[in-house]
Design an enzyme around this catalytic site. Structure first.
Site, PDB file in Angstrom:
ATOM      1  N   HIS A  25       0.822  -1.209   0.000  1.00 51.62           N
ATOM      2  CA  HIS A  25       0.000   0.000   0.000  1.00 51.62           C
ATOM      3  C   HIS A  25       0.859   1.264   0.000  1.00 51.62           C
ATOM      4  O   HIS A  25       0.670   2.163  -0.830  1.00 51.62           O
ATOM      5  CB  HIS A  25      -0.917  -0.016   1.234  1.00 51.62           C
ATOM      6  CG  HIS A  25      -1.802   1.189   1.352  1.00 51.62           C
ATOM      7  ND1 HIS A  25      -3.084   1.223   0.856  1.00 51.62           N
ATOM      8  CD2 HIS A  25      -1.590   2.412   1.913  1.00 51.62           C
ATOM      9  CE1 HIS A  25      -3.619   2.397   1.097  1.00 51.62           C
ATOM     10  NE2 HIS A  25      -2.731   3.149   1.734  1.00 51.62           N
ATOM     11  N   GLU A  26       1.791   1.320   0.928  1.00 52.75           N
ATOM     12  CA  GLU A  26       2.633   2.517   1.033  1.00 52.75           C
ATOM     13  C   GLU A  26       3.578   2.640  -0.157  1.00 52.75           C
ATOM     14  O   GLU A  26       3.914   3.756  -0.566  1.00 52.75           O
ATOM     15  CB  GLU A  26       3.423   2.490   2.346  1.00 52.75           C
ATOM     16  CG  GLU A  26       2.558   2.475   3.597  1.00 52.75           C
ATOM     17  CD  GLU A  26       1.583   3.637   3.663  1.00 52.75           C
ATOM     18  OE1 GLU A  26       1.884   4.715   3.092  1.00 52.75           O
ATOM     19  OE2 GLU A  26       0.509   3.476   4.272  1.00 52.75           O
TER      20      GLU A  26
END
Length: 377
Positions: A25-26
Site C-alpha cells: 500500500h505505502e
C-alpha cells in the site's frame, strides 16, 4: 479435523499478512510520488518505537516500527504521518518547494493518494487471476438441482429444475451469484423470478437463516435459500482472460462489503459483526493451518479490504484526502486550513471510536468478558 493455531503461529501469520500488504500500500504512494518528483522524508512500516531504520541516497528514512498495524509515507511538506500540510513548507527554498507534496498540481496529489488503495486492489487481482488460471472459473448454472424440504425455496414453491433468473431484481448468472446474494441476507424477504418450462413467474419468499460453525468453532449466521446446484461446471481460464475474471471477482467482493456495511449502518446487522486487528490475527492463523493456497487467498481478501477501507471518505484516510481534492477541484481553491483541521480531528475521533469498538468485539469473540465475569462472580 482442523486444529486451532497456536499463539506463535497466529502472530507470525498476522505479521506475514499485514506486513506485506501495508508495504504494498505505502509503496504505491511512494512510487507515484517519486514519478511526480516528490521527495519522501520517511517510509514507515508500522507505528510506535523504531526497531530498525536506514537512510537511502535520496534522503528517505526507511523504518520498521514495533506495531505492524499500518504504515505511512511522509512526503516533504507534510506536517505528520496523516499528510496534513505543514504551513512551513512555504518557507523552504525554491528547490525544496519544487519537490514538496503541496506544490504539486491537484491531479498529481490525487494520483499519489489514490495509488495506495489502487495497488492493494491490483495485488488482489493478480492473486485471483493466478487462482483462476490454476483452478478455472465456476460457471454452474443458476438452476435448482435439489430443493431442501422445509426450506425457504420450498416454501416459495421452487422446484428442482427451476432456473433462478433474479433475486429482488438482481440477475443471477450462476449458482455462485445465488449463494453470494443469499448468504448476507438471512431472514430478509425476497422476490424470486423463476423460469420453468420456458415460462417466467415471480414467487415471494423469505431467505432462510441458519447458524453454522466453522472448523474452528466460530459461530456465524448466514442466509440460505435451501437449494443445491446440479452438476458443477468449471470452465478453464486462459492467461489473457484471467484478469477479467479476477476483476469480476474483486467487484463481487467489494459489492458484498458495501452491502454488508450498509446493513450495519442501517441496523440490519449488529455492529458486533465488525472485527479488528485481533480478529484478523486469529483468522490469519486459521488460514495458515489450511495451507499456502488458503493463506494466499486470505491475503487477497484482506488486500481488497484494505483498499476499500482506505477509500472511505473519512479524514485521516486516503478517501478523506481525495474528498478534499474533489472539493478543491469544484471550488477552484483548497479547503481552508480551519475546515481541514476540524475534519482531521473529527476523523481521528471516529477512527479511534471504531478501533475501540472492533477491539471490544474481538475480545468478546475470544470470551474475555465471560471469563472476567466468572472471576468476579
Amino acid at each position: 479435523m482442523i486444529q486451532n493455531p497456536g499463539f506463535l503461529l497466529t502472530i507470525l501469520a498476522f505479521v506475514a499478512v499485514i506486513g506485506p500488504l501495508v508495504f504494498v500500500h505505502e509503496m504505491g504512494h511512494y512510487l507515484v510520488g517519486r514519478w511526480c518528483g516528490v521527495k519522501a522524508d520517511a517510509f514507515s512500516i508500522g507505528f510506535g518505537p523504531e526497531l530498525a531504520a536506514w537512510v537511502d541516497r535520496r534522503g528517505t528514512r526507511w523504518r520498521i516500527a514495533a506495531f505492524p498495524l499500518g504504515g505511512y509515507v511522509k512526503f516533504k511538506g507534510d506536517m505528520n504521518a496523516a499528510s496534513q500540510t505543514d504551513p512551513k513548507w512555504l518557507e523552504l527554498s525554491a528547490a525544496e518547494r519544487s519537490e514538496s507534496f503541496p506544490a504539486k498540481p491537484l491531479w498529481q496529489r490525487a494520483a499519489i493518494v489514490a495509488a495506495g488503495p489502487a495497488i492493494n486492489f491490483l495485488f488482489a487481482i493478480l492473486i485471483l487471476a493466478a487462482f483462476a488460471v490454476a483452478y478455472g472459473e465456476s460457471r454452474t448454472p443458476a438452476i435448482a438441482g435439489q430443493v431442501q424440504p422445509g426450506s425457504a425455496a420450498a416454501a416459495a414453491g421452487i422446484e428442482a429444475g427451476d432456473r433462478i433468473v433474479s433475486l429482488n431484481g438482481r440477475e443471477m448468472g450462476t449458482f455462485d451469484d445465488i449463494r453470494l446474494y443469499a448468504q448476507i441476507r438471512p431472514g430478509e424477504p425476497v422476490a424470486i423470478l423463476v423460469e420453468r418450462d420456458g415460462a417466467q413467474f415471480t414467487r415471494q419468499g423469505q431467505i432462510g437463516a441458519v447458524e453454522e460453525k466453522d472448523g474452528f468453532g466460530n459461530s456465524f449466521r448466514i442466509g440460505r435459500l435451501g437449494i443445491a446446484p446440479g452438476d458443477p461446471v468449471i470452465e478453464p481460464v486462459s492467461l489473457w482472460r484471467a484478469p477479467i475474471v479476477a476483476i469480476d471477482r474483486t467487484g463481487d467482493i467489494v459489492r458484498t462489503m458495501v452491502e454488508t456495511l450498509g446493513q450495519i449502518i442501517g441496523g440490519g446487522r449488529s455492529v458486533k459483526e465488525l472485527g479488528g486487528p485481533l480478529k484478523i490475527a486469529e483468522v490469519s492463523g486459521q488460514a495458515a493451518t489450511l495451507g499456502v493456497e488458503s493463506f494466499v487467498f486470505f491475503m487477497a481478501l484482506i488486500s481488497i479490504n484494505l483498499g476499500f477501507i482506505n477509500l472511505l471518505p473519512i479524514p485521516m484516510l486516503d478517501g478523506g484526502h481525495l474528498l478534499f481534492y474533489g472539493l478543491e477541484a469544484i471550488q477552484r481553491r483548497p479547503v481552508s486550513p480551519q475546515v481541514q483541521e476540524w475534519a482531521y480531528r473529527s476523523g481521528l475521533a471516529l477512527l479511534l471510536t471504531v478501533m475501540m469498538l472492533v477491539t471490544f468485539n474481538d475480545l468478546s469473540s475470544f470470551g474475555l468478558w465471560e471469563r472476567l465475569s466468572d472471576l468476579i462472580g
